[in-house]
Scaffold this motif. Sequence first.
Motif, short mmCIF file in Angstrom:
data_model
loop_
_atom_site.label_atom_id
_atom_site.label_comp_id
_atom_site.label_asym_id
_atom_site.label_seq_id
_atom_site.Cartn_x
_atom_site.Cartn_y
_atom_site.Cartn_z
N LEU A 1 58.27 8.93 21.02
CA LEU A 1 59.37 8.21 20.39
C LEU A 1 59.46 6.78 20.92
N GLN A 2 59.16 6.62 22.20
CA GLN A 2 59.20 5.29 22.80
C GLN A 2 58.17 4.37 22.14
N ASN A 3 57.00 4.88 21.82
CA ASN A 3 55.99 4.07 21.15
C ASN A 3 56.43 3.65 19.75
N VAL A 4 57.12 4.53 19.05
CA VAL A 4 57.63 4.20 17.73
C VAL A 4 58.68 3.09 17.83
N ILE A 5 59.56 3.20 18.82
CA ILE A 5 60.60 2.19 18.99
C ILE A 5 59.97 0.85 19.38
N ILE A 6 58.94 0.86 20.19
CA ILE A 6 58.26 -0.38 20.55
C ILE A 6 57.63 -1.02 19.31
N PHE A 7 57.03 -0.22 18.45
CA PHE A 7 56.43 -0.73 17.22
C PHE A 7 57.50 -1.34 16.31
N VAL A 8 58.61 -0.63 16.13
CA VAL A 8 59.71 -1.14 15.29
C VAL A 8 60.29 -2.40 15.90
N GLY B 1 58.72 -4.64 17.69
CA GLY B 1 57.81 -5.74 17.38
C GLY B 1 57.94 -6.21 15.95
N LEU B 2 58.06 -5.26 15.01
CA LEU B 2 58.26 -5.64 13.61
C LEU B 2 59.55 -6.43 13.42
N LEU B 3 60.60 -6.00 14.10
CA LEU B 3 61.87 -6.72 14.01
C LEU B 3 61.76 -8.13 14.56
N CYS B 4 60.99 -8.29 15.64
CA CYS B 4 60.78 -9.62 16.22
C CYS B 4 60.16 -10.56 15.19
N PHE B 5 59.08 -10.11 14.56
CA PHE B 5 58.40 -10.95 13.59
C PHE B 5 59.27 -11.21 12.36
N ALA B 6 60.04 -10.21 11.94
CA ALA B 6 60.91 -10.39 10.77
C ALA B 6 62.02 -11.41 11.05
N ILE B 7 62.60 -11.35 12.25
CA ILE B 7 63.65 -12.31 12.59
C ILE B 7 63.09 -13.72 12.66
N PHE C 1 67.62 -5.20 16.19
CA PHE C 1 66.85 -5.63 17.35
C PHE C 1 67.60 -5.32 18.64
N PHE C 2 68.90 -5.57 18.64
CA PHE C 2 69.73 -5.28 19.81
C PHE C 2 69.73 -3.78 20.10
N MET C 3 69.85 -2.98 19.05
CA MET C 3 69.86 -1.53 19.24
C MET C 3 68.52 -1.02 19.75
N SER C 4 67.41 -1.58 19.25
CA SER C 4 66.11 -1.15 19.76
C SER C 4 65.90 -1.61 21.20
#
Length: 86
Positions: free
Chosen positions: A2-9, A11-17, A64-67
């Motif tokens: 689950l931690q790997n999934v959250i890290i992936f999400v 990263g996606l949020l970083c690029f989207a922001i 992003f804050f929640m992740s």
Amino acid sequence: MLQNVIIFVHGLLCFAIVGLVLLQRGKGADAGAGFGAGASGTVFGARGSATFFSKLTAVLATLFFMSSMSLAWFATRPQAAAPTSI
């Protein structure tokens, strides 16, 4: 896992922001603003209702804050016992 999934999400949020912030246009974003032509307003300018991009940026920033908080929680959890042999 689950931690790997959250890290992936995360990263996606970083690029989207970053992408959304770069797509947004400031109040004095025309060519003359760099030379002082748009400096008569306030620092951030008075804007009416928020645009779609600014609302979406706020939603992504909240996610992003929640992740970030989730990853901090995973970092403070005690880890399972490591194997003693190779």
